[in-house]
Design an enzyme around this catalytic site. Structure first.
Site, short mmCIF file in Angstrom:
data_model
loop_
_atom_site.label_atom_id
_atom_site.label_comp_id
_atom_site.label_asym_id
_atom_site.label_seq_id
_atom_site.Cartn_x
_atom_site.Cartn_y
_atom_site.Cartn_z
CB ALA A 201 5.99 6.39 -2.16
CB SER B 8 -0.91 0.00 1.23
OG SER B 8 -0.14 -0.02 2.42
CE LYS B 9 3.51 2.23 4.96
NZ LYS B 9 2.95 3.28 5.82
CG ASP B 10 3.86 0.83 -4.67
OD1 ASP B 10 4.92 0.88 -4.03
OD2 ASP B 10 3.63 -0.05 -5.52
NE ARG B 11 -3.82 1.95 -2.42
CZ ARG B 11 -4.86 1.92 -3.26
NH1 ARG B 11 -5.29 3.04 -3.79
NH2 ARG B 11 -5.45 0.78 -3.58
#
Length: 332
Positions: A52, A47-50
């Site tokens: 970043a 979910s950290k792609d969102r």
């Protein structure tokens, strides 16, 4: 362009629009229907792609990030992957301060992706100069043309999920969602998702997941940070020894704490029963869902969305290693 359009200009166009998958076996004895929002369908498997991508795009629009700049961040691993990927594609240097609780696999992959990695002790106070929070600040101060992402205290962390994950859940469930169960670390996911969903239907329950050894549940209940609650624990990317301003505690209805062993075993159970190869925090959110069910939080009409944050490949030498599990006393 959406994920279904075929040809994409870069991997960054694949961020978001993750699937909602009905859980069939692992929840069969629980009241209600349960659906997993599987965030490992993002390109860097979490979910950290969102956050970043959202934070970097915002910095570029404001002229804060320019060609040749350096991105600096504190991370337990997943945000680092996302930042390293985006830095490679956009041409930035990436320096990361990482907790030594992060697996060697995570650290090695960050380096492979071109990031400069500083490994810091996890079990020190947040204001200790050796902590990864302070190391990142020091690096930022010493590095010209650097931008400190600062996910723990960045409102854009919340905004990213308010604009993407929350609306996706609402649309995918046709507004039928009654509960969301979300792990709480930096707090961006639970806060952004919770804020959006409660604006659509204030009756939706936002159920947080904290770790034994973390201060978040006690802070939510009392408004005070209790240092006595801070103890070492093994789950990565969950809980905190400080209070992140990227957590909007007002949208969270309650917290449930989970233990290292139960979360690890639950992650393995997800794989065995649902075929979803999820990470340690996904095990934590699954375990918390069972605990909430035992507290009669759900009934037969409940439509429960559980957010699985990342992929199991990042834990091959931890929860998916029998050797590691035995060393922790988690299995015989």
């Amino acid at each position: 362009m959406t994920k279904n359009d075929g040809i994409h200009n870069s991997i960054l166009e694949l961020v978001g629009e993750t699937p909602l998958i009905k859980l069939q076996k692992i929840t069969k004895d629980l009241k209600g229907a349960y659906y997993a929002k599987v965030e490992y369908f993002n390109p860097r498997l979490s979910s950290k792609d969102r956050i970043a991508l959202h934070i970097i795009n915002d910095a570029e629009k404001k002229g804060i990030l320019k060609k040749g700049a350096t991105i600096v961040e504190t991370t337990s691993g997943n945000t680092g992957y996302s930042l390293a990927m985006i830095s490679l594609i956009k041409g930035y240097k990436c320096i990361l301060a990482v907790s030594d609780k992060s697996s060697k696999d995570k650290i090695d992959l960050l380096k492979t992706m071109g990031a400069e990695v500083h490994v810091c002790p996890a079990n020190v106070p947040a204001d200790d100069p050796r902590s990864y929070y302070e190391i990142a600040k020091t690096i930022h101060k010493k590095t010209e043309h650097s931008v400190y992402i600062n996910q723990y205290f960045n409102a854009l962390n919340i905004e990213a999920h308010y604009r993407t994950t929350g609306p996706e859940i609402w649309q995918q469930t046709n507004g039928k969602v009654t509960h969301v169960v979300v792990v709480s670390g930096t707090g961006g996911t639970i806060s952004g998702v919770g804020k959006f969903l409660k604006e659509q239907n204030p009756a939706i329950q936002v159920l947080g997941v904290d770790a034994f050894g973390s201060v978040l549940k006690k802070y939510h209940e009392t408004g005070e940070l209790d240092p006595k609650k801070i103890k070492p624990y093994r789950i990565e990317g969950l809980g905190k020894s400080l209070i992140p301003t990227a957590t909007d505690f007002d949208v969270i209805d309650t917290y449930e704490k989970v233990g290292d062993k139960d979360a690890a075993l639950a992650a393995r159970e997800i794989v065995q029963k649902e075929g979803l190869f999820c990470g340690y925090t996904s095990g934590a959110v699954m375990q918390a869902t069972k605990q909430y069910a035992a507290l009669d939080m759900f009934d037969k009409k409940s439509f429960v969305v559980i957010i699985f944050p990342d992929h199991g490949s990042r834990y091959m030498k931890k929860i998916y290693s029998d050797t590691w599990m035995k060393a922790q006393g988690f299995i015989d």
